[in-house]
Design a protein around this motif. Structure first.
Motif, PDB file in Angstrom:
ATOM      1  N   LEU A 114       0.825  -1.208   0.000  1.00 53.97           N
ATOM      2  CA  LEU A 114       0.000   0.000   0.000  1.00 53.97           C
ATOM      3  C   LEU A 114       0.863   1.263   0.000  1.00 53.97           C
ATOM      4  CD1 LEU A 114      -2.813  -1.128   2.459  1.00 53.97           C
ATOM      5  CD2 LEU A 114      -3.106  -0.550   0.037  1.00 53.97           C
ATOM      6  N   VAL A 115       1.948   1.256   0.738  1.00 53.25           N
ATOM      7  CA  VAL A 115       2.872   2.398   0.713  1.00 53.25           C
ATOM      8  C   VAL A 115       3.401   2.605  -0.701  1.00 53.25           C
ATOM      9  CG1 VAL A 115       5.135   3.225   1.480  1.00 53.25           C
ATOM     10  CG2 VAL A 115       3.534   2.292   3.146  1.00 53.25           C
ATOM     11  N   ASP A 116       3.842   1.512  -1.340  1.00 49.89           N
ATOM     12  CA  ASP A 116       4.378   1.627  -2.700  1.00 49.89           C
ATOM     13  C   ASP A 116       3.315   2.107  -3.686  1.00 49.89           C
ATOM     14  OD1 ASP A 116       6.894   0.876  -1.999  1.00 49.89           O
ATOM     15  OD2 ASP A 116       6.761  -1.171  -2.755  1.00 49.89           O
ATOM     16  N   ARG A 117       2.082   1.596  -3.548  1.00 50.56           N
ATOM     17  CA  ARG A 117       1.018   1.977  -4.470  1.00 50.56           C
ATOM     18  C   ARG A 117       0.701   3.470  -4.344  1.00 50.56           C
ATOM     19  NH1 ARG A 117      -2.991  -1.103  -6.395  1.00 50.56           N
ATOM     20  NH2 ARG A 117      -1.290  -2.561  -6.800  1.00 50.56           N
ATOM     21  N   VAL A 118       0.535   3.949  -3.114  1.00 47.91           N
ATOM     22  CA  VAL A 118       0.230   5.367  -2.907  1.00 47.91           C
ATOM     23  C   VAL A 118       1.388   6.228  -3.387  1.00 47.91           C
ATOM     24  CG1 VAL A 118      -0.204   7.140  -1.175  1.00 47.91           C
ATOM     25  CG2 VAL A 118      -1.378   4.943  -1.015  1.00 47.91           C
ATOM     26  N   LYS A 119       2.605   5.807  -3.075  1.00 50.64           N
ATOM     27  CA  LYS A 119       3.770   6.570  -3.531  1.00 50.64           C
ATOM     28  C   LYS A 119       3.803   6.665  -5.051  1.00 50.64           C
ATOM     29  CE  LYS A 119       8.817   6.676  -3.507  1.00 50.64           C
ATOM     30  NZ  LYS A 119      10.068   5.975  -3.117  1.00 50.64           N
TER      31      LYS A 119
ATOM     32  N   VAL B 111      -4.564   5.428   5.340  1.00 51.88           N
ATOM     33  CA  VAL B 111      -4.912   4.302   4.475  1.00 51.88           C
ATOM     34  C   VAL B 111      -5.015   3.052   5.339  1.00 51.88           C
ATOM     35  CG1 VAL B 111      -4.211   2.918   2.487  1.00 51.88           C
ATOM     36  CG2 VAL B 111      -3.696   5.381   2.538  1.00 51.88           C
ATOM     37  N   ASP B 112      -6.178   2.418   5.349  1.00 51.18           N
ATOM     38  CA  ASP B 112      -6.402   1.218   6.152  1.00 51.18           C
ATOM     39  C   ASP B 112      -5.813   0.002   5.434  1.00 51.18           C
ATOM     40  OD1 ASP B 112      -7.541  -0.950   7.634  1.00 51.18           O
ATOM     41  OD2 ASP B 112      -9.183   0.364   8.245  1.00 51.18           O
ATOM     42  N   GLN B 113      -5.099  -0.849   6.140  1.00 50.02           N
ATOM     43  CA  GLN B 113      -4.559  -2.050   5.492  1.00 50.02           C
ATOM     44  C   GLN B 113      -5.416  -3.290   5.729  1.00 50.02           C
ATOM     45  OE1 GLN B 113      -1.047  -4.207   6.927  1.00 50.02           O
ATOM     46  NE2 GLN B 113      -0.871  -2.723   8.592  1.00 50.02           N
ATOM     47  N   TYR B 114      -6.538  -3.140   6.458  1.00 52.38           N
ATOM     48  CA  TYR B 114      -7.410  -4.274   6.734  1.00 52.38           C
ATOM     49  C   TYR B 114      -8.732  -4.200   5.972  1.00 52.38           C
ATOM     50  CZ  TYR B 114      -4.053  -4.414  10.541  1.00 52.38           C
ATOM     51  OH  TYR B 114      -2.889  -4.428  11.270  1.00 52.38           O
TER      52      TYR B 114
END
Length: 202
Positions: A47-52, A140-143
């Motif tokens: 998720l960090v990579d996607r948002v970045k 951003v929720d990861q669940y």
């Protein structure tokens, strides 16, 4: 990202900077306390990579830069230095290659985990909103496919909180002319395992 307290009476901010210089481990600093950054889940990392990547594709051509996890922010000088998951910085000072930190971020992003959600929504948010340069704070929720956006009203210290829960919802950063959908963030990322881990036992 998780942070674990380091056993030491108190650090000056100068000692903290020296500690980081000599160590391969990243540390957050708050009021004399130092916290070692712990590892994260695969989902968190994705998720960090996607948002970045989504932010970078839009903001890099406009002369801004996007950092993730390895650059700290000077939230309160001499007092608070955290490592947000993603940072968008556009001020020329923050784009210099020798910098060790960002001082004037436009967007900060945190990917929530079970152990950090309360801190990210509470303590961190109370500190981040003190940054005059900050226009947007994203959780951003990861669940579950849920994103919260805190938007600063122009020329004020008032903030609007918007929650996005539908795949086609468009998360608007109107002051910066940018938007991305919830689906763009979560597409192809399996949240089922994390959701099962969060479920209470029967």
């Amino acid at each position: 990202m998780n942070a674990l307290p380091l056993s030491h009476p108190r650090y000056t901010v100068e000692e903290y900077f020296e500690l980081e210089k000599e160590s391969d481990i990243r540390y957050e600093f708050y009021s004399g306390e130092v916290f070692a950054m712990a590892g994260t889940t695969v989902t968190h990392n994705l998720l960090v990579d996607r948002v970045k990547d989504l932010l970078k594709a839009f903001f890099r051509p406009k002369g801004c830069n996007v950092f993730s996890e390895n650059i700290k922010v000077e939230v309160i000088r001499g007092l608070y230095y955290p490592y947000p998951d993603v940072i968008v910085a556009c001020h020329p000072f923050d784009l210099r290659g020798t910098n060790l930190m960002v001082r004037q971020p436009r967007i900060l992003v945190e990917v929530l985990s079970a152990s950090t959600a309360e801190k990210d929504r509470g303590f961190k948010w109370r500190q981040y909103r003190k940054l005059p340069s900050l226009w947007y704070y994203v959780l951003v929720d990861q669940y579950a496919a849920v994103v919260e956006l805190f938007s600063r009203r122009e020329e004020t210290d008032e903030w609007i909180n918007t929650v996005y829960e539908h795949w086609d919802d468009r998360i608007e950063f109107s002051r910066l002319g940018f938007g991305m959908t919830l689906g763009e963030i979560y597409e192809g990322i399996d949240l089922s395992q994390e959701s099962e881990e969060m479920s209470p036992p029967e």
